[in-house]
Scaffold this motif. Sequence first.
Motif, PDB file in Angstrom:
ATOM      1  N   ASN A  75       1.207  37.907  25.288  1.00 26.52           N
ATOM      2  CA  ASN A  75       1.310  39.445  25.804  1.00 26.52           C
ATOM      3  C   ASN A  75       0.453  39.353  27.194  1.00 26.52           C
ATOM      4  O   ASN A  75       0.742  39.537  28.396  1.00 26.52           O
ATOM      5  CB  ASN A  75       1.066  40.314  25.211  1.00 26.52           C
ATOM      6  CG  ASN A  75       1.456  41.950  25.753  1.00 26.52           C
ATOM      7  OD1 ASN A  75       2.512  41.901  26.559  1.00 26.52           O
ATOM      8  ND2 ASN A  75       0.953  42.791  25.468  1.00 26.52           N
ATOM      9  N   GLY A 131       1.418  37.029  29.907  1.00 23.46           N
ATOM     10  CA  GLY A 131       2.574  37.572  30.449  1.00 23.46           C
ATOM     11  C   GLY A 131       1.992  38.660  31.706  1.00 23.46           C
ATOM     12  O   GLY A 131       2.516  38.418  32.831  1.00 23.46           O
ATOM     13  N   VAL A 132       1.072  39.333  31.141  1.00 22.13           N
ATOM     14  CA  VAL A 132       0.412  40.260  32.017  1.00 22.13           C
ATOM     15  C   VAL A 132      -0.393  39.647  33.428  1.00 22.13           C
ATOM     16  O   VAL A 132      -0.083  39.696  34.643  1.00 22.13           O
ATOM     17  CB  VAL A 132      -0.612  41.305  31.341  1.00 22.13           C
ATOM     18  CG1 VAL A 132      -1.428  42.265  32.630  1.00 22.13           C
ATOM     19  CG2 VAL A 132       0.142  42.227  30.438  1.00 22.13           C
ATOM     20  N   THR A 143       0.399  36.529  34.508  1.00 22.14           N
ATOM     21  CA  THR A 143       1.300  35.967  35.151  1.00 22.14           C
ATOM     22  C   THR A 143       1.881  36.893  36.321  1.00 22.14           C
ATOM     23  O   THR A 143       2.102  36.560  37.469  1.00 22.14           O
ATOM     24  CB  THR A 143       2.326  35.219  34.475  1.00 22.14           C
ATOM     25  OG1 THR A 143       1.704  34.477  33.478  1.00 22.14           O
ATOM     26  CG2 THR A 143       3.454  34.369  35.255  1.00 22.14           C
ATOM     27  N   ALA A 144       2.359  38.134  35.730  1.00 29.21           N
ATOM     28  CA  ALA A 144       2.896  39.015  36.455  1.00 29.21           C
ATOM     29  C   ALA A 144       1.940  39.697  37.492  1.00 29.21           C
ATOM     30  O   ALA A 144       2.353  39.638  38.721  1.00 29.21           O
ATOM     31  CB  ALA A 144       3.456  40.174  35.593  1.00 29.21           C
ATOM     32  N   ARG A 145       0.699  39.633  37.174  1.00 27.53           N
ATOM     33  CA  ARG A 145      -0.265  40.051  38.161  1.00 27.53           C
ATOM     34  C   ARG A 145      -0.584  39.046  39.334  1.00 27.53           C
ATOM     35  O   ARG A 145      -0.440  39.345  40.537  1.00 27.53           O
ATOM     36  CB  ARG A 145      -1.467  40.298  37.493  1.00 27.53           C
ATOM     37  CG  ARG A 145      -1.856  41.505  36.780  1.00 27.53           C
ATOM     38  CD  ARG A 145      -3.413  41.105  36.118  1.00 27.53           C
ATOM     39  NE  ARG A 145      -4.165  40.940  37.190  1.00 27.53           N
ATOM     40  CZ  ARG A 145      -4.776  41.914  37.908  1.00 27.53           C
ATOM     41  NH1 ARG A 145      -4.593  43.248  37.813  1.00 27.53           N
ATOM     42  NH2 ARG A 145      -5.646  41.675  38.819  1.00 27.53           N
ATOM     43  N   VAL A 150       2.063  36.878  40.484  1.00 28.39           N
ATOM     44  CA  VAL A 150       3.161  36.808  41.363  1.00 28.39           C
ATOM     45  C   VAL A 150       3.066  38.064  42.208  1.00 28.39           C
ATOM     46  O   VAL A 150       3.428  37.987  43.392  1.00 28.39           O
ATOM     47  CB  VAL A 150       4.385  36.914  40.140  1.00 28.39           C
ATOM     48  CG1 VAL A 150       5.909  37.214  41.257  1.00 28.39           C
ATOM     49  CG2 VAL A 150       4.560  35.562  39.535  1.00 28.39           C
ATOM     50  N   ILE A 151       2.876  39.348  41.459  1.00 26.31           N
ATOM     51  CA  ILE A 151       2.989  40.592  42.427  1.00 26.31           C
ATOM     52  C   ILE A 151       1.714  40.709  43.424  1.00 26.31           C
ATOM     53  O   ILE A 151       1.945  40.608  44.739  1.00 26.31           O
ATOM     54  CB  ILE A 151       2.692  41.792  41.564  1.00 26.31           C
ATOM     55  CG1 ILE A 151       3.765  41.995  40.499  1.00 26.31           C
ATOM     56  CG2 ILE A 151       2.565  43.069  42.151  1.00 26.31           C
ATOM     57  CD1 ILE A 151       3.740  42.824  39.351  1.00 26.31           C
ATOM     58  N   ALA A 163      -1.002  45.089  41.268  1.00 23.52           N
ATOM     59  CA  ALA A 163      -0.415  45.205  40.042  1.00 23.52           C
ATOM     60  C   ALA A 163      -1.333  46.162  39.306  1.00 23.52           C
ATOM     61  O   ALA A 163      -0.656  46.753  38.133  1.00 23.52           O
ATOM     62  CB  ALA A 163      -0.808  43.848  39.572  1.00 23.52           C
ATOM     63  N   LYS A 172       0.122  49.587  38.752  1.00 18.71           N
ATOM     64  CA  LYS A 172       1.287  49.314  37.801  1.00 18.71           C
ATOM     65  C   LYS A 172       0.936  49.137  36.496  1.00 18.71           C
ATOM     66  O   LYS A 172       1.793  48.603  35.723  1.00 18.71           O
ATOM     67  CB  LYS A 172       2.315  48.251  38.206  1.00 18.71           C
ATOM     68  CG  LYS A 172       2.655  48.462  39.762  1.00 18.71           C
ATOM     69  CD  LYS A 172       3.744  49.231  39.871  1.00 18.71           C
ATOM     70  CE  LYS A 172       4.156  49.459  41.504  1.00 18.71           C
ATOM     71  NZ  LYS A 172       4.617  51.040  41.823  1.00 18.71           N
ATOM     72  N   LEU A 175      -0.844  46.798  35.208  1.00 17.02           N
ATOM     73  CA  LEU A 175      -1.252  45.529  34.850  1.00 17.02           C
ATOM     74  C   LEU A 175      -2.746  45.216  35.162  1.00 17.02           C
ATOM     75  O   LEU A 175      -2.885  44.824  36.212  1.00 17.02           O
ATOM     76  CB  LEU A 175      -0.122  44.576  35.591  1.00 17.02           C
ATOM     77  CG  LEU A 175       1.416  44.705  35.303  1.00 17.02           C
ATOM     78  CD1 LEU A 175       2.244  43.990  36.231  1.00 17.02           C
ATOM     79  CD2 LEU A 175       1.486  44.223  33.734  1.00 17.02           C
TER      80      LEU A 175
END
Lengths: 210, 263
Positions: B106, B109-110, B112-114, B116-117, B130, B133, B135
């Motif tokens: 988890n 994932g956070v 990675t999303a950070r 990318v964003i 992020a 949001k 994250l």
Amino acid sequence: MIKTLSGCSLLVAAFCTAFLSFSVPAAATVQIVSPTEFVQHLGDTALMSLTSKHLSRKTREERVRKILEDNFDVTAIGRFAIGPYWRTATDAQRADYMKLFEDLIVETYTNRFEAYSGQTLKVSGARASGRDDYIVESRVIQKDAAPIGLEWRVRKEDGHLRIVDVIVAGVSMSFTQRADFMSVIQNEGGLNGLIASLQKRHEESQRNGG
Amino acid sequence: MSKNAFRVISTALLLSLALSVGGCAKAQKPPVTATYLSQQVADPLEPMNRAIFGFNDVVDQALIEPLAKGYVALLPQFMRDAVRNFMRNLQAPVDVANDLLQGRFNNAGVATARFVINSTVGIAGLVDVAAKKDLKYKDEDFGQTLASWGVGNGFYLVLPIIGPSTLRDATGTFADAYADPVRMWSYNTHRYWVYYTREAIQGLDTRSRLLKPVDDMRKNSLDYYAAARSAYIQHRNAVIRTNAPAATAPASAPEQGLGSDHP
């Protein structure tokens, strides 16, 4: 490579700011309040009465001492800082040490409050810890820096709440002070060595600050 | 430092760590509320550590601290925050790798999303979009990963310039540097200056956030070395307790706030 350092450093970072929100004057007469109210009141009063730039050194020191004696269990903190050496100390050593310990705390916090201004304390909650203690969570809001999380270990004794520790970024002031003092005791010839170091520090402070 | 030197040092550290795991570095999960005893670290190299600590302090007062003060005076808070965000974003792959090694998918994932964003919407990482949001940034390193596997501190170490560490955390520092994409790229393309510039800016950013606390501890402790050692260990234990607790430990250990554990 600096990454590990930065982790460690944040902790230390909170150090000095930790102390800036320190104490509450004249709460002794106040009825029993909740631990969160107690800390919020302490923070508000301390920041209001101690950070003014117009205070003389002497006045600020007197106010710090009053707040400290009313709101902190100085004896418990002082005893804890020398761990097992308290039990074997003579009455004279105990008296000398306690007096110098309180002077050190008063002088340290007076220096800190001289340097600070513009901060506010926001208490966010409390949780029980052990039988008699609460950990009160708070944040110090600063003008030109990120807020700092601050935790207070508050103990209920004889119907009074008293602070026994302040924790910043996982770093307990009491633990750090004990590690500091124990090292001096071990390297400078026992408890008398520590008392001599504290005495020297006190005299320097009197010369420079007073 | 050449690539080979890195390899040699990191291998040596990993090896010595592996050897120590069986002995002194047994997993010891700190309780939710730490006790004084749980915050101790062995310091068999104290004379050497004190010498390096003294050297670091001289370099700090002569060079690093003045630079950090200049940096703070020169750049306003929001620009310094942008620098920090950019540095953190560059480190994101290392964070993700450590999350995966800890089995915290988890968190991976956070992170990675950070990455990318923030790399796109956040203008190459300068703005931490992020975090708004929900994250949130989480500092991860290989020292924490080792801790989550049950590896203890081993013993206390003061590294030149880098400062307080332990056998475990120093191993983590070298492993993270070894796996760092920025370092790999700059070494492979022989643009060493990129890596060292990044390290220097990161160090400056870190130091600039520690101006008051370090000054305070330096002034108000009787034995600065002992106080700094205690603070480092307490902080690392707290970070590990929140970010990377050992998998075998119960989710929440009972509080230990009784008796002489606290003042």
